[in-house]
Motif scaffolding. Structure first.
Motif, short mmCIF file in Angstrom:
data_model
loop_
_atom_site.label_atom_id
_atom_site.label_comp_id
_atom_site.label_asym_id
_atom_site.label_seq_id
_atom_site.Cartn_x
_atom_site.Cartn_y
_atom_site.Cartn_z
N PHE A 180 13.29 -4.74 5.71
CA PHE A 180 12.08 -3.75 5.18
C PHE A 180 10.74 -4.61 5.70
CE2 PHE A 180 15.38 -1.68 2.68
CZ PHE A 180 14.97 -0.42 3.15
N ARG A 181 10.55 -5.96 5.55
CA ARG A 181 9.54 -6.56 5.95
C ARG A 181 9.60 -7.29 7.48
NH1 ARG A 181 9.30 -3.91 1.56
NH2 ARG A 181 10.63 -5.23 0.44
N GLY A 182 10.93 -7.96 7.61
CA GLY A 182 10.84 -8.54 8.99
C GLY A 182 10.92 -7.61 10.03
N VAL A 183 11.66 -6.33 9.83
CA VAL A 183 11.64 -5.36 10.77
C VAL A 183 10.36 -4.26 10.75
CG1 VAL A 183 13.27 -3.79 12.06
CG2 VAL A 183 13.94 -5.95 11.30
N LEU A 184 10.71 -3.66 9.71
CA LEU A 184 9.89 -2.27 9.45
C LEU A 184 8.42 -2.63 9.35
CD1 LEU A 184 10.03 0.65 8.96
CD2 LEU A 184 10.01 0.34 6.44
N ALA A 185 8.10 -3.33 8.18
CA ALA A 185 6.51 -3.61 8.11
C ALA A 185 6.05 -4.56 9.23
CB ALA A 185 6.29 -4.71 6.82
N ASN A 186 6.74 -5.38 9.54
CA ASN A 186 6.23 -6.18 11.03
C ASN A 186 6.12 -5.25 11.93
OD1 ASN A 186 6.13 -8.16 12.66
ND2 ASN A 186 8.13 -8.84 12.67
N ALA A 187 6.86 -4.24 12.40
CA ALA A 187 6.70 -3.38 13.43
C ALA A 187 5.52 -2.50 13.13
CB ALA A 187 7.84 -2.21 13.65
#
Length: 237
Positions: free
Chosen positions: A156-163
């Motif tokens: 949720f942070r490394g992929v989603l929020a990051n993107a």
């Protein structure tokens, strides 16, 4: 003139390496499939304490599986997903915010219950695991304060929020990723708690560029959520 930016802000070539919609959709589809599988199989575990421990384990596992699927779509260094060293000050702030997240989340949950009338306790199995004896408590803390935060922060942070942070204004990215994270926990009194955690960990990710402060914040919040009800019950309050 130099422009101040958060330490972890995605700029320049790093923006090109950051995950995008392909990673979000791949990881999201994987997470949804794992969620449906767990929804079918988890109710088969009848013992409340075991059910709680298994639930915490699979929460982390779903995030890790979704994260792995997202990474494998376009293989690149894990640092593009926030798997990088955090500075000590990031971790200190994260630990303090973990306690603040528990307090704010509790207040938000109470407001939600008063406004919506939804007073269901969806964490009874987690509380049963914490109250099931020393071994059960140890497993619950390991699963809930280590594995669950690791898996959920990775995706949720490394992929989603990051993107989102690489493509949209920071406030949109933070609020949108936190909202998705909250809805993933269901429409129940945990939703506002998850939203609070989602906002704070997304802000930490933007500041540090690393998922580890978020993992620490998330872990402190979850450990507190497991221990406080147990201590209150033991104290007879």
């Amino acid at each position: 003139m130099a422009v101040d930016t958060p330490e972890g802000a995605v700029t320049g070539s790093a923006r090109l390496e950051a995950p995008g919609w392909l990673e979000i959709l791949t990881g999201g589809a994987t997470y949804a499939a794992a969620f449906l599988l767990v929804a079918v199989l988890l109710p088969l575990v009848e013992d409340p304490a075991v059910h709680g421990i298994v639930g915490l384990v699979v929460s982390g596992a779903m995030g890790l599986v979704a994260f792995s699927a997202a990474v494998l779509v376009r293989i690149r260094g894990l640092s593009a997903f926030g798997i990088r060293r955090a500075k000590p000050r990031h971790l200190v702030v994260a630990a303090l915010l973990g306690v603040a997240a528990y307090v704010l989340g509790t207040v938000a949950a109470i407001v939600y219950m008063v406004v919506s009338g939804d007073t269901q306790n969806v964490q009874t199995s987690y509380q049963a695991a914490a109250a099931g004896g020393w071994w059960s408590l140890a497993f619950a803390i390991i699963a809930g304060a280590v594995l669950t935060p690791l898996g959920e922060e990775a995706f949720f942070r490394g992929v989603l929020a990051n993107a989102f942070l690489a493509r949209y204004k920071a406030w949109i990215a933070v609020l949108a990723s936190a909202a998705i994270f909250a809805v993933a926990h269901g429409i129940n009194p945990v939703l506002p708690v998850a939203f609070v955690v989602g906002v704070l960990t997304a802000l930490l990710f933007r500041w540090s560029g690393s998922i580890w402060p978020g993992v620490l914040l998330h872990g402190v919040n979850n450990a507190t959520a497991l221990l406080v009800p147990l201590l209150v019950t033991r104290a007879g309050v």
